[in-house]
Write a protein that holds these residues in place. Structure first.
Motif, PDB file in Angstrom:
ATOM      1  N   GLU A 174       0.825  -1.202   0.000  1.00 17.89           N
ATOM      2  CA  GLU A 174       0.000   0.000   0.000  1.00 17.89           C
ATOM      3  C   GLU A 174       0.863   1.256   0.000  1.00 17.89           C
ATOM      4  O   GLU A 174       0.546   2.232  -0.697  1.00 17.89           O
ATOM      5  N   ALA A 175       1.949   1.237   0.775  1.00 19.16           N
ATOM      6  CA  ALA A 175       2.832   2.401   0.813  1.00 19.16           C
ATOM      7  C   ALA A 175       3.484   2.635  -0.542  1.00 19.16           C
ATOM      8  O   ALA A 175       3.609   3.781  -0.998  1.00 19.16           O
ATOM      9  N   GLU A 176       3.894   1.540  -1.202  1.00 22.92           N
ATOM     10  CA  GLU A 176       4.505   1.682  -2.523  1.00 22.92           C
ATOM     11  C   GLU A 176       3.497   2.233  -3.525  1.00 22.92           C
ATOM     12  O   GLU A 176       3.836   3.100  -4.343  1.00 22.92           O
ATOM     13  N   ARG A 177       2.262   1.715  -3.463  1.00 25.08           N
ATOM     14  CA  ARG A 177       1.242   2.227  -4.376  1.00 25.08           C
ATOM     15  C   ARG A 177       0.949   3.697  -4.095  1.00 25.08           C
ATOM     16  O   ARG A 177       0.771   4.494  -5.031  1.00 25.08           O
ATOM     17  N   THR A 178       0.920   4.075  -2.817  1.00 26.26           N
ATOM     18  CA  THR A 178       0.685   5.477  -2.482  1.00 26.26           C
ATOM     19  C   THR A 178       1.811   6.359  -2.988  1.00 26.26           C
ATOM     20  O   THR A 178       1.573   7.463  -3.517  1.00 26.26           O
ATOM     21  N   ARG A 179       3.057   5.875  -2.839  1.00 30.47           N
ATOM     22  CA  ARG A 179       4.192   6.658  -3.345  1.00 30.47           C
ATOM     23  C   ARG A 179       4.112   6.820  -4.855  1.00 30.47           C
ATOM     24  O   ARG A 179       4.397   7.895  -5.401  1.00 30.47           O
ATOM     25  N   GLU A 180       3.730   5.731  -5.566  1.00 27.76           N
ATOM     26  CA  GLU A 180       3.611   5.832  -7.017  1.00 27.76           C
ATOM     27  C   GLU A 180       2.513   6.812  -7.417  1.00 27.76           C
ATOM     28  O   GLU A 180       2.683   7.610  -8.345  1.00 27.76           O
ATOM     29  N   GLU A 181       1.378   6.763  -6.694  1.00 31.06           N
ATOM     30  CA  GLU A 181       0.296   7.696  -7.011  1.00 31.06           C
ATOM     31  C   GLU A 181       0.719   9.138  -6.750  1.00 31.06           C
ATOM     32  O   GLU A 181       0.404  10.044  -7.539  1.00 31.06           O
ATOM     33  N   MET A 182       1.439   9.357  -5.641  1.00 25.51           N
ATOM     34  CA  MET A 182       1.908  10.710  -5.347  1.00 25.51           C
ATOM     35  C   MET A 182       2.909  11.178  -6.401  1.00 25.51           C
ATOM     36  O   MET A 182       2.876  12.342  -6.827  1.00 25.51           O
ATOM     37  N   ALA A 183       3.792  10.258  -6.825  1.00 25.71           N
ATOM     38  CA  ALA A 183       4.773  10.636  -7.848  1.00 25.71           C
ATOM     39  C   ALA A 183       4.077  10.975  -9.160  1.00 25.71           C
ATOM     40  O   ALA A 183       4.444  11.941  -9.845  1.00 25.71           O
ATOM     41  N   LEU A 184       3.049  10.173  -9.522  1.00 27.88           N
ATOM     42  CA  LEU A 184       2.310  10.465 -10.753  1.00 27.88           C
ATOM     43  C   LEU A 184       1.578  11.802 -10.649  1.00 27.88           C
ATOM     44  O   LEU A 184       1.544  12.580 -11.613  1.00 27.88           O
ATOM     45  N   ARG A 185       0.985  12.065  -9.480  1.00 30.52           N
ATOM     46  CA  ARG A 185       0.282  13.337  -9.317  1.00 30.52           C
ATOM     47  C   ARG A 185       1.247  14.517  -9.384  1.00 30.52           C
ATOM     48  O   ARG A 185       0.955  15.539 -10.028  1.00 30.52           O
ATOM     49  N   ARG A 186       2.395  14.374  -8.729  1.00 26.12           N
ATOM     50  CA  ARG A 186       3.373  15.459  -8.791  1.00 26.12           C
ATOM     51  C   ARG A 186       3.907  15.654 -10.195  1.00 26.12           C
ATOM     52  O   ARG A 186       4.129  16.793 -10.639  1.00 26.12           O
ATOM     53  N   ALA A 187       4.113  14.526 -10.908  1.00 30.40           N
ATOM     54  CA  ALA A 187       4.575  14.648 -12.290  1.00 30.40           C
ATOM     55  C   ALA A 187       3.533  15.352 -13.149  1.00 30.40           C
ATOM     56  O   ALA A 187       3.863  16.182 -14.010  1.00 30.40           O
ATOM     57  N   GLY A 188       2.245  15.012 -12.943  1.00 34.32           N
ATOM     58  CA  GLY A 188       1.192  15.692 -13.693  1.00 34.32           C
ATOM     59  C   GLY A 188       1.139  17.171 -13.381  1.00 34.32           C
ATOM     60  O   GLY A 188       0.975  18.010 -14.288  1.00 34.32           O
ATOM     61  N   GLU A 189       1.272  17.521 -12.094  1.00 32.24           N
ATOM     62  CA  GLU A 189       1.278  18.932 -11.727  1.00 32.24           C
ATOM     63  C   GLU A 189       2.478  19.658 -12.326  1.00 32.24           C
ATOM     64  O   GLU A 189       2.355  20.811 -12.775  1.00 32.24           O
ATOM     65  N   GLU A 190       3.627  18.978 -12.357  1.00 33.00           N
ATOM     66  CA  GLU A 190       4.815  19.600 -12.940  1.00 33.00           C
ATOM     67  C   GLU A 190       4.649  19.794 -14.443  1.00 33.00           C
ATOM     68  O   GLU A 190       5.065  20.822 -15.002  1.00 33.00           O
ATOM     69  N   ARG A 191       4.031  18.801 -15.125  1.00 33.63           N
ATOM     70  CA  ARG A 191       3.786  18.959 -16.562  1.00 33.63           C
ATOM     71  C   ARG A 191       2.881  20.157 -16.826  1.00 33.63           C
ATOM     72  O   ARG A 191       3.115  20.939 -17.752  1.00 33.63           O
ATOM     73  N   LEU A 192       1.828  20.298 -16.028  1.00 34.92           N
ATOM     74  CA  LEU A 192       0.921  21.430 -16.237  1.00 34.92           C
ATOM     75  C   LEU A 192       1.622  22.763 -15.967  1.00 34.92           C
ATOM     76  O   LEU A 192       1.387  23.757 -16.677  1.00 34.92           O
ATOM     77  N   ARG A 193       2.486  22.771 -14.956  1.00 32.29           N
ATOM     78  CA  ARG A 193       3.215  24.022 -14.674  1.00 32.29           C
ATOM     79  C   ARG A 193       4.139  24.389 -15.830  1.00 32.29           C
ATOM     80  O   ARG A 193       4.203  25.556 -16.250  1.00 32.29           O
ATOM     81  N   ILE A 194       4.849  23.381 -16.353  1.00 30.69           N
ATOM     82  CA  ILE A 194       5.735  23.635 -17.492  1.00 30.69           C
ATOM     83  C   ILE A 194       4.933  24.101 -18.699  1.00 30.69           C
ATOM     84  O   ILE A 194       5.337  25.025 -19.431  1.00 30.69           O
ATOM     85  N   ALA A 195       3.771  23.464 -18.925  1.00 30.28           N
ATOM     86  CA  ALA A 195       2.938  23.862 -20.063  1.00 30.28           C
ATOM     87  C   ALA A 195       2.473  25.311 -19.910  1.00 30.28           C
ATOM     88  O   ALA A 195       2.458  26.081 -20.890  1.00 30.28           O
ATOM     89  N   ARG A 196       2.086  25.706 -18.698  1.00 27.24           N
ATOM     90  CA  ARG A 196       1.660  27.097 -18.489  1.00 27.24           C
ATOM     91  C   ARG A 196       2.808  28.063 -18.724  1.00 27.24           C
ATOM     92  O   ARG A 196       2.632  29.119 -19.368  1.00 27.24           O
ATOM     93  N   ASP A 197       3.992  27.712 -18.213  1.00 23.62           N
ATOM     94  CA  ASP A 197       5.147  28.606 -18.398  1.00 23.62           C
ATOM     95  C   ASP A 197       5.504  28.742 -19.869  1.00 23.62           C
ATOM     96  O   ASP A 197       5.801  29.852 -20.347  1.00 23.62           O
ATOM     97  N   LEU A 198       5.490  27.620 -20.585  1.00 27.30           N
ATOM     98  CA  LEU A 198       5.799  27.687 -22.014  1.00 27.30           C
ATOM     99  C   LEU A 198       4.756  28.510 -22.767  1.00 27.30           C
ATOM    100  O   LEU A 198       5.095  29.306 -23.647  1.00 27.30           O
TER     101      LEU A 198
END
Length: 387
Positions: A174-198
């Motif tokens: 469960e902890a590993e799955r939670t870490r993966e979900e958090m990493a995916l969410r952070r990656a998605g947020e980072e992609r959106l931030r980069i897209a806005r900046d560009l």
């Protein structure tokens, strides 16, 4: 049909084998002890049958603990009454009591312990000679009582330890799955931030360049002058840069559940043909369901390779080959462009990104100039054998 069921029986037999060997060893111990004990009765065919029944019940005690408890307890009590083999008759019962408690059959284990102890004590008292001290019977009974208490407690401790380990393992998953979900969410947020900046910075600048170049070309033609080659090149380059930037922004903003895959290679080929690059697509093998990361990585490799053909190969035809194999997936893109072994292209960010994507999934990437002229990219991904 028999071949399909064989692995199940083989696995079951492997798990039951230690118990069966223990039953045979205890049976040999009981018969040997009965033959050597001075106060034991002769061993007959019925006694051997009781020992064999005990061994058979021990062999299946892991799967059927309650049935094994009943059979072993009854067989050992009968053997003790008939032969009087001593405390050795308690050893098989102790083993099954432990297994039953370990499997969660606490009431059955306690009942079997009390039944055997009661029968053992009653047999000893009934056959004890008048001149034999009762203290010896009491000591032996107390010893057996301690053994059975220890067997029950050990089974309970083993079960609790197994439950604890399973709980710890589940928490780790469960902890590993939670870490993966958090990493995916952070990656998605980072992609959106980069897209806005560009979009807020680079898109605006390129748009200004494109508009100004277009106005300059329009004014030149309006006054009857031919625009300079440099001005036309700026207009064309700014338009191409805007298209590529919009494509990049679309990729960055795409949700994770709308991922591309090899099923959309034909769409990718059509878009490449639309910019003037002939593309031929060949698929060999039987298409199968692929892991999402492999499916997406194969598509991205083809996409990047076709982009490089359109940008660097000059007048060329691209060939896309997708090969499905039982143990792997191979995607390859080749062209007959201007690259050669004498003038190999310099690896750029796109090629490095392809290599990182492929090797991150345990695959291999080969990208090099072909014999004669042209360039080739070949990526291989390992896959599990289909069931």
């Amino acid at each position: 049909m028999l071949h399909e069921r064989l692995p199940f029986y083989s696995a079951t037999m492997r798990r039951d084998l230690p118990y069966a060997l223990s039953g045979l060893a205890l049976g040999g111990l009981l018969l040997g002890n009965a033959a050597l004990a001075p106060d034991a009765a002769p061993v007959g065919a019925v006694d051997v049958a009781l020992v064999l029944a005990m061994a058979a019940a021990l062999a299946v005690c892991r799967r059927y603990p309650v049935v094994a408890l009943a059979v072993v307890t009854a067989a050992m009590l009968a053997l003790h009454i008939r032969v009087h083999s001593g405390v050795s008759a308690a050893f098989p019962v102790l083993g099954v009591v432990y297994v039953a408690a370990w499997r969660g059959r606490r009431a059955a284990a306690a009942a079997a312990s009390l039944a055997f102890l009661g029968g053992f004590l009653a047999r000893d008292v009934s056959v004890a000679p008048v001149d034999r001290p009762n203290q010896l019977i009491a000591e032996r009974t107390a010893l057996l009582l301690g053994w059975f208490v220890a067997a029950n407690v050990a089974g309970l401790v083993g079960r609790q330890r197994r439950a604890y380990l399973e709980q710890v393992e589940q928490r780790a998953i469960e902890a590993e799955r939670t870490r993966e979900e958090m990493a995916l969410r952070r990656a998605g947020e980072e992609r959106l931030r980069i897209a806005r900046d560009l979009h807020d910075s680079l898109t605006h600048s390129i748009s200004v360049i494109k508009v100004q170049a277009g106005i300059a070309v329009h004014l030149a033609r309006k006054h009857g002058d031919e625009p300079s080659a440099t001005l036309l090149a700026i207009q064309e380059a700014s338009s191409a840069a805007m298209r590529e930037l919009r494509t990049t922004l679309d990729v960055l903003r795409a949700p994770d559940d709308d991922r591309v895959g090899l099923a959309r290679v034909d769409e990718l080929a059509e878009r490449t043909r639309a910019v003037g690059v002939p593309v031929q697509v060949t698929v060999t093998g039987r298409p199968r369901h692929l892991p999402d990361d492999v499916d997406q990585a194969g598509y991205r490799v083809i996409q990047e390779a076709l982009t490089n053909v359109a940008r660097h190969a000059g007048p060329a035809t691209a060939h896309v080959h997708v090969e499905y194999a039982p143990a792997g997936l191979t995607v390859a893109v080749t062209d007959d462009g201007q690259a050669s072994q004498a003038r190999p292209p310099t690896p750029g960010v796109g090629l490095r990104g392809m290599r990182e994507r492929v090797t991150g999934l345990g695959g291999t990437l080969h990208a090099a100039a072909r014999d004669g002229h042209g360039f080739g990219v070949r990526a291989t991904f390992p896959l599990d054998e289909p069931a």
